[in-house]
Scaffold this motif. Structure first.
Motif, PDB file in Angstrom:
ATOM      1  N   HIS A 153       9.116   7.628  -2.581  1.00 20.34           N
ATOM      2  CA  HIS A 153       7.684   7.565  -2.259  1.00 20.34           C
ATOM      3  C   HIS A 153       7.084   6.294  -2.846  1.00 20.34           C
ATOM      4  O   HIS A 153       7.503   5.845  -3.913  1.00 20.34           O
ATOM      5  N   LEU A 154       6.101   5.761  -2.126  1.00 19.74           N
ATOM      6  CA  LEU A 154       5.367   4.608  -2.653  1.00 19.74           C
ATOM      7  C   LEU A 154       3.877   4.926  -2.605  1.00 19.74           C
ATOM      8  O   LEU A 154       3.411   5.611  -1.683  1.00 19.74           O
ATOM      9  N   GLU A 155       3.143   4.414  -3.582  1.00 20.33           N
ATOM     10  CA  GLU A 155       1.679   4.477  -3.525  1.00 20.33           C
ATOM     11  C   GLU A 155       1.183   3.101  -3.135  1.00 20.33           C
ATOM     12  O   GLU A 155       1.572   2.102  -3.747  1.00 20.33           O
ATOM     13  N   LEU A 156       0.340   3.071  -2.112  1.00 21.05           N
ATOM     14  CA  LEU A 156      -0.171   1.790  -1.608  1.00 21.05           C
ATOM     15  C   LEU A 156      -1.684   1.733  -1.759  1.00 21.05           C
ATOM     16  O   LEU A 156      -2.372   2.740  -1.527  1.00 21.05           O
ATOM     17  N   GLN A 157      -2.181   0.569  -2.103  1.00 26.02           N
ATOM     18  CA  GLN A 157      -3.627   0.338  -2.164  1.00 26.02           C
ATOM     19  C   GLN A 157      -4.215   0.427  -0.758  1.00 26.02           C
ATOM     20  O   GLN A 157      -3.662  -0.160   0.177  1.00 26.02           O
ATOM     21  N   VAL A 158      -5.322   1.157  -0.604  1.00 25.50           N
ATOM     22  CA  VAL A 158      -5.984   1.191   0.708  1.00 25.50           C
ATOM     23  C   VAL A 158      -7.417   0.691   0.587  1.00 25.50           C
ATOM     24  O   VAL A 158      -7.956   0.581  -0.505  1.00 25.50           O
ATOM     25  N   GLU A 159      -8.016   0.396   1.716  1.00 23.42           N
ATOM     26  CA  GLU A 159      -9.397  -0.076   1.778  1.00 23.42           C
ATOM     27  C   GLU A 159     -10.017   0.560   3.018  1.00 23.42           C
ATOM     28  O   GLU A 159      -9.293   1.171   3.820  1.00 23.42           O
ATOM     29  N   ARG A 212      -2.013   6.774  10.989  1.00 18.50           N
ATOM     30  CA  ARG A 212      -2.596   7.909  10.266  1.00 18.50           C
ATOM     31  C   ARG A 212      -3.718   7.450   9.338  1.00 18.50           C
ATOM     32  O   ARG A 212      -4.753   8.102   9.228  1.00 18.50           O
ATOM     33  N   LEU A 213      -3.521   6.334   8.675  1.00 22.23           N
ATOM     34  CA  LEU A 213      -4.574   5.837   7.775  1.00 22.23           C
ATOM     35  C   LEU A 213      -5.821   5.486   8.571  1.00 22.23           C
ATOM     36  O   LEU A 213      -6.943   5.828   8.186  1.00 22.23           O
ATOM     37  N   ASN A 214      -5.628   4.796   9.681  1.00 26.84           N
ATOM     38  CA  ASN A 214      -6.789   4.409  10.488  1.00 26.84           C
ATOM     39  C   ASN A 214      -7.545   5.652  10.955  1.00 26.84           C
ATOM     40  O   ASN A 214      -8.779   5.667  10.953  1.00 26.84           O
ATOM     41  N   GLY A 231      -9.931   6.673   8.536  1.00 23.79           N
ATOM     42  CA  GLY A 231     -10.953   5.677   8.181  1.00 23.79           C
ATOM     43  C   GLY A 231     -10.499   4.686   7.119  1.00 23.79           C
ATOM     44  O   GLY A 231     -11.321   4.045   6.463  1.00 23.79           O
ATOM     45  N   LEU A 232      -9.182   4.537   6.963  1.00 27.30           N
ATOM     46  CA  LEU A 232      -8.660   3.648   5.912  1.00 27.30           C
ATOM     47  C   LEU A 232      -7.760   2.562   6.501  1.00 27.30           C
ATOM     48  O   LEU A 232      -7.273   2.674   7.631  1.00 27.30           O
TER      49      LEU A 232
END
Ligand SMILES: Cc1cc2nc3c(=O)[nH]c(=O)nc-3n(C[C@H](O)[C@H](O)[C@H](O)COP(=O)(O)OP(=O)(O)OC[C@H]3O[C@@H](n4cnc5c(N)ncnc54)[C@H](O)[C@@H]3O)c2cc1C
Length: 425
Positions: free
Chosen positions: A170-176, A92-94, A97-98
Motif C-alpha cells: 500500500h502507498l499513501e499519496l498526497q491529494v489536492e 476514483r479520486l476525481n 472531488g480529489l
C-alpha cells in the motif's frame, strides 16, 4: 501459475522473463507467506518496464489484492493498494472531488511499479510521481510487514527503490482538490526557439511536453496541459506557432486514436496522461523506450549534444519527448536534488539490435552532463557510470543490506546496475 521460463514477457515483448513461476495471491497474508518462503522473488507490476528490472527466479503480482482506496480528508492523503493502476486511482479520486499533482504518459501502470522506478510526467514545478508518496507498507524479505513514514531516516531511500527493499502492498499519496485541465497541441516549434528560450517554453503551462525528431528544423508538437484553477489562457504571442485543430497531425499519428482528449476542458484524471486508459498506449508495444535525465540548467547544451547524432537517431525513432520535473530528496530519483529535464526516445521495436548499439553513443554524448538513466527503460550505462551520477548509491546499498540480508529481492539487474557485480550484457 507455473510456466516455461521465457513464456512471460514485458508489455512490449522486449524482455522474456527467466522466472518460471508467477504467484497471484488474493490477500496480503498469502503474499507475505509466499515471500517469506521464497529464496529469490520480485513483484511484477503491469510489466511496462523495458528491461529486466522486474525479473527473478519467481515473480509475484499484487494486482489480485483487495482494491483498497481510503481517503483521509484531514491529512489530504489517499491510501491505495499498490497493484491498482493510476487510471483506476485517478477516476476514483476525481469522483470524490480529489486530484493527484500529475500522471505519467500512460494511466495503465500500477502505482507500486511506477513509484518504484521514478516514473514522472512533466511540469517545471511538478516532482516525479513518487514525490507524492507520504507513506508505504511493505512485506519485507522475511515475510513480516513494515511501514515507512516521512521522518524515518530510511524514508527517502525507500520510495523509489526498484523493488529491492520489499513488496510494497500500500502507498499513501498526497491529494489536492480535483481540477480541470485543457490540453492544447501546437505544431512546428522551431528547435532554435526551444534551445534559445528553454525556460520560456517549458513554463508555458502547468505541464509542457515537446515531441519530435532531432534532425528536423522544427519539433513536431508542443503539448501543453493548462490547469484552469491556476492559469490564464496560454500567452503564445512570443512564439510564432501553428495551432493544430483536434483532428490534425497528432491525432492522425496516434495509434488507434489513443490520445487523451485535446482542446475540450475536462477533469485532470482524463487529461494529465497523454494516453487514454481504454486503448493501448504509445505505439501499441511495437517499441523500445529509453530516457536520460540532466540538470535543467544543462538542458540546451545536452539537447545540442544529442542533435549531433540526429541522422542515426532519427532513422530508428518513433518519437522523442522532452519533459521537465522538479527536484526532490528521494535517493534514487531521476530528479534527486536537481530540477531536471527528461530526454526520452521511443524507438521502433524492429530496430532492437541497432538501438542497443546506439545507446552507448547517446550516453557518451550526455556523459558531460551527468545524465541519469530511467531505471525502467532500456539503457547500457556501466555500473561505474551509474555510480558517478547517483550520489546516494552507497546509502541505498547499505539500506538494501539492512532490509534484505538474505538477498531475496536481489536480481541480475541489481547486480549489473547498482552493485556492479556483473557486467552489461
Ligand atoms: C507506453 C509506455 C509509456 C510510458 N510512459 C512513461 C512516462 O510518461 N514517464 C515515465 O517516467 N515512465 C514511463 N514509462 C515507463 C513506466 O512508467 C515504468 O517502467 C514503470 O515502472 C512501469 O510500471 P509497472 O507497473 O509496469 O511496473 P513493472 O515494469 O512491472 O515493474 C517495475 C519495477 O517495479 C517493481 N515493483 C512493481 N510493483 C512493486 C511493488 N508493489 N512493490 C515493490 N516493487 C514493485 C518491480 O519489481 C520492478 O523492479 C512508460 C512505459 C510504457 C510502456
Amino acid at each position: 501459475v507455473s510456466h516455461e521460463p521465457g513464456a512471460l514477457t514485458n508489455w512490449a515483448g522486449t524482455h522474456r522473463f527467466g522466472a518460471n513461476r508467477l504467484h497471484a495471491p488474493g490477500s496480503v497474508d498469502e503474499a507475505a507467506e509466499i515471500i517469506g518462503g521464497a529464496s529469490r522473488i520480485r513483484v511484477l507490476g503491469s510489466r511496462h518496464s523495458f528491461n529486466d528490472i522486474a525479473d527473478s527466479a519467481e515473480l509475484i503480482s499484487l494486482r489480485g489484492l483487495p482494491e483498497e482506496l481510503e481517503i483521509d480528508t484531514a491529512a489530504s492523503t489517499v491510501r491505495v493498494a499498490s497493484g491498482l493502476s493510476y487510471g483506476v486511482v485517478a477516476a476514483r479520486l476525481n469522483g470524490a472531488g480529489l486530484g493527484l499533482h500529475n500522471l505519467g504518459s500512460l494511466p495503465h501502470i500500477t502505482v507500486g511499479g511506477a513509484c518504484a522506478t521514478g516514473t514522472h510526467g512533466s511540469g517545471d514545478r511538478n516532482g516525479v510521481l513518487a514525490s507524492a508518496v507520504r507513506g508505504l507498507d511493505l512485506i519485507a524479505a522475511d515475510g513480516t510487514m513494515r511501514s515507512v513514514r516521512p521522518g524515518d531516516p530510511r524514508f527517502d531511500g525507500s520510495v523509489i527503490a526498484l523493488g529491492a527493499l520489499g513488496a510494497v502492498t500500500h502507498l499513501e499519496l498526497q491529494v489536492e482538490p480535483a481540477y480541470q485541465v485543457q490540453q492544447s497541441v501546437f505544431e512546428h516549434l522551431p528547435w532554435r526557439v526551444l534551445l534559445d528560450s528553454f525556460d520560456e517554453v517549458t513554463s508555458l503551462a502547468y505541464s509542457v511536453s515537446v515531441l519530435g525528431f532531432w534532425g528536423r528544423p522544427t519539433l513536431d508538437y508542443l503539448w501543453l496541459k493548462r490547469r484552469l484553477d491556476r492559469e490564464e489562457p496560454i500567452p503564445l504571442r512570443m512564439l510564432s506557432l501553428d495551432r493544430s485543430p483536434v483532428d490534425s497531425a497528432i491525432s492522425r499519428d496516434s495509434v488507434n486514436g489513443n490520445i487523451s482528449t485535446l482542446d475540450e476542458v475536462g477533469p485532470w484524471s482524463e487529461r494529465m496522461a497523454h494516453f487514454r486508459a481504454d486503448r493501448a498506449p504509445s505505439n501499441s508495444g511495437d517499441e523500445i523506450q529509453s530516457e536520460y535525465f540532466v540538470d535543467r540548467a544543462d538542458a540546451p547544451d545536452a539537447l545540442r549534444a544529442v542533435r549531433e547524432l540526429a541522422d542515426v537517431i532519427d532513422q530508428m525513432l518513433v518519437m522523442s519527448e522532452i519533459r521537465t520535473m522538479a527536484a526532490d530528496e528521494l535517493w534514487l530519483s531521476p530528479a534527486y536534488r536537481r530540477d531536471s529535464v527528461g530526454i526520452h526516445f521511443t524507438w521502433l521495436g524492429s530496430a532492437g539490435a541497432e538501438v542497443h548499439a546506439l545507446l552507448p553513443r547517446i550516453e557518451e554524448a550526455l556523459r558531460p552532463f551527468g545524465a541519469r538513466p530511467h531505471w525502467g527503460k532500456a539503457f547500457r550505462m556501466s555500473h561505474d557510470h551509474v555510480r558517478a551520477v547517483t550520489p546516494r548509491l552507497d546509502d541505498f546499498l547499505a539500506l538494501r543490506r539492512e532490509r534484505d540480508p538474505r538477498d531475496v529481492f536481489r536480481n541480475h539487474y541489481l547486480d549489473r546496475v547498482l552493485l556492479g557485480t556483473s557486467a552489461n550484457r
